[in-house]
Design an enzyme around this catalytic site. Structure first.
Site, PDB file in Angstrom:
ATOM      1  N   ILE A 282     -51.699  -2.660  54.067  1.00 27.02           N
ATOM      2  CA  ILE A 282     -51.359  -3.668  53.069  1.00 27.02           C
ATOM      3  C   ILE A 282     -51.573  -3.116  51.659  1.00 27.02           C
ATOM      4  CG2 ILE A 282     -53.688  -4.664  53.257  1.00 27.02           C
ATOM      5  CD1 ILE A 282     -52.442  -7.430  52.693  1.00 27.02           C
ATOM      6  N   CYS A 283     -50.829  -3.650  50.718  1.00 28.33           N
ATOM      7  CA  CYS A 283     -50.998  -3.375  49.288  1.00 28.33           C
ATOM      8  C   CYS A 283     -50.656  -1.926  48.959  1.00 28.33           C
ATOM      9  CB  CYS A 283     -52.414  -3.758  48.864  1.00 28.33           C
ATOM     10  SG  CYS A 283     -52.679  -3.855  47.083  1.00 28.33           S
ATOM     11  N   ALA A 284     -51.627  -1.148  48.475  1.00 27.54           N
ATOM     12  CA  ALA A 284     -51.370   0.241  48.117  1.00 27.54           C
ATOM     13  C   ALA A 284     -51.387   1.181  49.312  1.00 27.54           C
ATOM     14  CB  ALA A 284     -52.414   0.714  47.096  1.00 27.54           C
TER      15      ALA A 284
ATOM     16  N   SER B 162     -47.750  -5.172  54.453  1.00 30.33           N
ATOM     17  CA  SER B 162     -47.787  -6.384  53.641  1.00 30.33           C
ATOM     18  C   SER B 162     -48.050  -6.014  52.188  1.00 30.33           C
ATOM     19  CB  SER B 162     -48.850  -7.332  54.184  1.00 30.33           C
ATOM     20  OG  SER B 162     -48.786  -8.601  53.564  1.00 30.33           O
TER      21      SER B 162
END
Length: 200
Positions: free
Chosen positions: A105-107, A155
């Protein structure tokens, strides 16, 4: 059999993402291991917002263990530590080789998976600020994306962490189990967050 979930953490890990994943997996009755990828081996560290996070063990201590899911939280600092961790990258590589579900998720999708070319053809999303790291043909502008061909769930950020976590439960145990977790949390009842990515 109880599902085993590994959630690595590192200095700079995004706290909302890590805690949401851990909490939701525990609510599902899964066995969750939080493992430190910190280079100095410390179990206690500061997350991206300065909140103290504590791991159960060092990552190296569980490097040979079997997990049903490895879920990588984001946070730029934490994802950079993951990127530079030989142990973690090899664990992810082996996990993929065995065809098991991986979440990021994210980075983390950009800084870990893309950086090491671990899922070169997979459909994925990440935090929008890292979209340029992902090839246009693979990018999906969705809050959660599941590439069923690669068994990869990705995500976008802290605000999508709960959806991401519920979708991991769906992928592991189905919607009925996920709803048993989601309903008491008063979350979205549709459980249709992700775009099913499947190449023809």
């Amino acid at each position: 059999m109880t599902k085993r979930i590994l959630v690595p953490i590192a200095p700079g890990t995004e706290e909302m993402e890590a805690i949401t994943i851990i909490d939701t997996m525990i609510r599902a009755g899964f066995q969750v291991t939080t493992a430190s990828a910190a280079f100095d081996g410390s179990l206690t560290m500061k997350g991206s917002r300065g909140i103290t996070l504590t791991a159960d063990c060092k990552l190296v201590d569980v490097a040979d263990d079997e997990f049903d899911v490895i879920a990588l939280p984001g946070g730029i600092g934490g994802a950079e530590v993951f990127r530079d961790s030989v142990v973690l990258v090899e664990m992810v590589r082996q996990h993929k080789y065995e065809g098991k579900l991986l979440g990021a998720i994210c980075a983390a999708p950009a800084l870990v998976l893309i950086h090491h070319d671990l899922y070169p053809d997979a459909l994925m999303t990440c935090h929008p600020s890292f979209q340029s790291h992902i090839a246009d043909a693979c990018w999906r502008p969705k809050r959660v994306t599941l590439d069923v061909n690669h068994n990869l769930m990705t995500s976008q950020g802290p605000g999508t962490a709960l959806e991401f976590s519920i979708e991991l439960i769906i992928a592991l145990c189905g919607k009925e189990k996920a709803w048993q977790v989601a309903e008491p949390m008063v979350t979205n009842p549709t459980l249709h967050y992700h775009e099913m990515g499947k190449r023809t």
